[in-house]
Structure formats: structure tokens, C-alpha cells
Motif scaffolding. Structure first.
Motif, PDB file in Angstrom:
ATOM      1  N   ALA A  87       5.563  -2.002  -0.791  1.00 39.07           N
ATOM      2  CA  ALA A  87       4.751   0.260  -0.859  1.00 39.07           C
ATOM      3  C   ALA A  87       5.236   0.713  -1.663  1.00 39.07           C
ATOM      4  O   ALA A  87       3.960   0.997  -2.015  1.00 39.07           O
ATOM      5  N   VAL A  88       5.976   0.114  -3.052  1.00 36.82           N
ATOM      6  CA  VAL A  88       4.841   1.718  -4.207  1.00 36.82           C
ATOM      7  C   VAL A  88       4.052   0.326  -4.387  1.00 36.82           C
ATOM      8  O   VAL A  88       3.099   1.222  -5.264  1.00 36.82           O
ATOM      9  N   GLY A 104      -6.696   4.558  -6.502  1.00 39.59           N
ATOM     10  CA  GLY A 104      -7.717   4.471  -5.562  1.00 39.59           C
ATOM     11  C   GLY A 104      -8.429   6.092  -5.932  1.00 39.59           C
ATOM     12  O   GLY A 104     -10.042   6.134  -6.028  1.00 39.59           O
ATOM     13  N   TYR A 105      -8.003   6.892  -5.841  1.00 38.54           N
ATOM     14  CA  TYR A 105      -7.755   8.187  -6.202  1.00 38.54           C
ATOM     15  C   TYR A 105      -8.268   8.427  -6.509  1.00 38.54           C
ATOM     16  O   TYR A 105      -9.037   9.822  -7.304  1.00 38.54           O
ATOM     17  N   MET A 122      -6.422   2.805   3.835  1.00 34.51           N
ATOM     18  CA  MET A 122      -5.321   1.914   3.197  1.00 34.51           C
ATOM     19  C   MET A 122      -4.511   2.666   3.498  1.00 34.51           C
ATOM     20  O   MET A 122      -2.943   1.714   3.996  1.00 34.51           O
ATOM     21  N   ARG A 123      -4.328   4.199   3.858  1.00 35.85           N
ATOM     22  CA  ARG A 123      -3.071   4.685   3.862  1.00 35.85           C
ATOM     23  C   ARG A 123      -2.113   4.282   5.248  1.00 35.85           C
ATOM     24  O   ARG A 123      -1.250   4.083   5.744  1.00 35.85           O
ATOM     25  N   TYR A 124      -3.116   3.580   6.071  1.00 34.16           N
ATOM     26  CA  TYR A 124      -2.427   3.123   7.199  1.00 34.16           C
ATOM     27  C   TYR A 124      -2.228   1.414   7.202  1.00 34.16           C
ATOM     28  O   TYR A 124      -1.369   0.859   7.922  1.00 34.16           O
ATOM     29  N   HIS A 125      -2.623   0.495   6.635  1.00 30.84           N
ATOM     30  CA  HIS A 125      -2.619  -0.388   6.183  1.00 30.84           C
ATOM     31  C   HIS A 125      -1.356  -0.760   6.164  1.00 30.84           C
ATOM     32  O   HIS A 125       0.052  -0.361   5.131  1.00 30.84           O
ATOM     33  N   ASP A 126      -0.174  -2.227   6.408  1.00 32.41           N
ATOM     34  CA  ASP A 126       0.858  -3.253   6.474  1.00 32.41           C
ATOM     35  C   ASP A 126       0.771  -3.111   4.852  1.00 32.41           C
ATOM     36  O   ASP A 126      -0.084  -3.262   3.965  1.00 32.41           O
TER      37      ASP A 126
END
Length: 192
Positions: A45-46, A55-56, A154-158
Motif C-alpha cells: 500500500a505504501v 503522479g499527482y 489508481m486510487r481505487y486499484h488493488d
């Protein structure tokens, strides 16, 4: 939102990415075997979040650089400023029309497509020696893939998802963050 908020957000996201990677490296160096941090359920997760925030970082510094270089004057980035948009081709959303009302501008920020919008800076700074801005600067295939495959969803990706068959590792995420920092610093030298 004023366009200068993009600079502050970019710096904040970059600092977060650097801190996350420093923490991983510090924990790994203290554990010598890397066993504690590697098996930690938060490790993937990190790495995922460091990639996502990189990316942001890029999106924000690219937007800021475009607004600053082309002298955006309005107080809100949502304001249609035709002189600005006609110079660089960027506006807030795809629904914005040109002064004559016929066609949309080719670039917009509402869809978070920084890998496309960076073309504006490529035209403005072709000999800058900044990766992705100066086409003469070569970037390895993994990092190019990370750059092209990033999107806001991507915030929703596994956290275990691979990107173009490239898994997130401490090495390639660290290299992407370093590349992001190089782009950030290069653009700041040019636009201030």
C-alpha cells in the motif's frame, strides 16, 4: 482555486513520496534482513501510494508550469481566459469552446491527463533537458510505462496491481519518485 495552489500541492505530494521512501529504506537498513517491513501488510500500500502521489506531483507541477509560463491572470483555474487558452491550448474542461464557439481547446486539466498535457511544455521548453519535456532525454521503459499508465482512478486499484505487467517494487517506485523530483526541480528552475 488559484493556479499557485498547484505548486503547493506538488511540493506537498513530492515531500510525502520522499518521506515514505526514506521511511522504508530506514526500516530496511535497521532490520538488515528486510523481513519486518517486507512482510508488513502495509508495504504494498505504501508503494502504491508513493506511485499514486508521484503522479499527482507531476500533474500539479505541469499545470502550475503551464499557467505560470503562459501568464494566466484570473483568480480561478476554472475561469475561461481565451487569450491564455489560445496561446497554449489548455483550459479547465473539454466543454470550453474557442472565442468563435466552434471547437474545444486540445488540452484540459479536469481529466488529470498530465502525460498528455505535458506536450504543451514540450513545445515551450524543447531543449530543457527535463525528462518528458525535452524529447532528447531518454527514460527507461519501466518509468515510461509508469508515466503513461498513471491515472486518477489508481486510487481505487488493488495495491498488488501491476502496470503494463510491471509490479511496483521499492526500486522502480524509488526511481519514479526520483524522476518526478527531477522534473519538479527542472520546471521550477525554468518557471520559478
Amino acid at each position: 482555486m488559484e493556479y499557485t495552489a498547484y505548486l503547493h500541492a506538488s511540493q506537498k505530494h513530492l515531500n510525502t513520496c520522499l518521506s515514505l521512501l526514506d521511511a522504508i529504506k530506514l526500516l530496511n537498513s535497521k532490520n538488515k534482513t528486510e523481513s519486518l517491513i517486507i512482510v508488513s501488510p502495509g508495504y504494498d500500500a505504501v508503494l502504491h501510494n508513493a506511485y499514486y502521489l508521484s503522479g499527482y506531483t507531476l500533474e500539479c507541477i505541469i499545470n502550475y508550469s503551464i499557467f505560470k509560463h503562459y501568464k494566466f491572470k484570473s483568480s480561478s483555474v476554472r475561469t475561461v481566459e481565451h487569450n491564455f487558452s489560445e496561446k497554449c491550448g489548455l483550459t479547465y474542461g473539454p466543454e470550453t469552446k474557442t472565442k468563435d464557439g466552434r471547437q474545444s481547446y486540445p488540452f484540459y486539466i479536469s481529466k488529470h491527463q498530465f502525460s498528455r498535457n505535458i506536450q504543451i511544455l514540450t513545445k515551450a521548453f524543447p531543449n530543457s533537458l527535463i525528462p518528458f519535456v525535452d524529447n532528447s532525454v531518454k527514460v527507461d521503459a519501466d518509468l515510461l510505462s509508469f508515466f503513461r499508465n498513471w491515472d486518477v482512478e489508481m486510487r481505487y486499484h488493488d495495491v498488488n496491481q501491476s502496470y503494463n505487467n510491471i509490479r511496483l517494487t521499492i526500486d522502480n517506485v524509488s526511481r519514479f519518485v526520483e524522476l518526478t523530483q527531477k522534473i519538479f526541480n527542472g520546471l521550477m528552475k525554468i518557471v520559478g
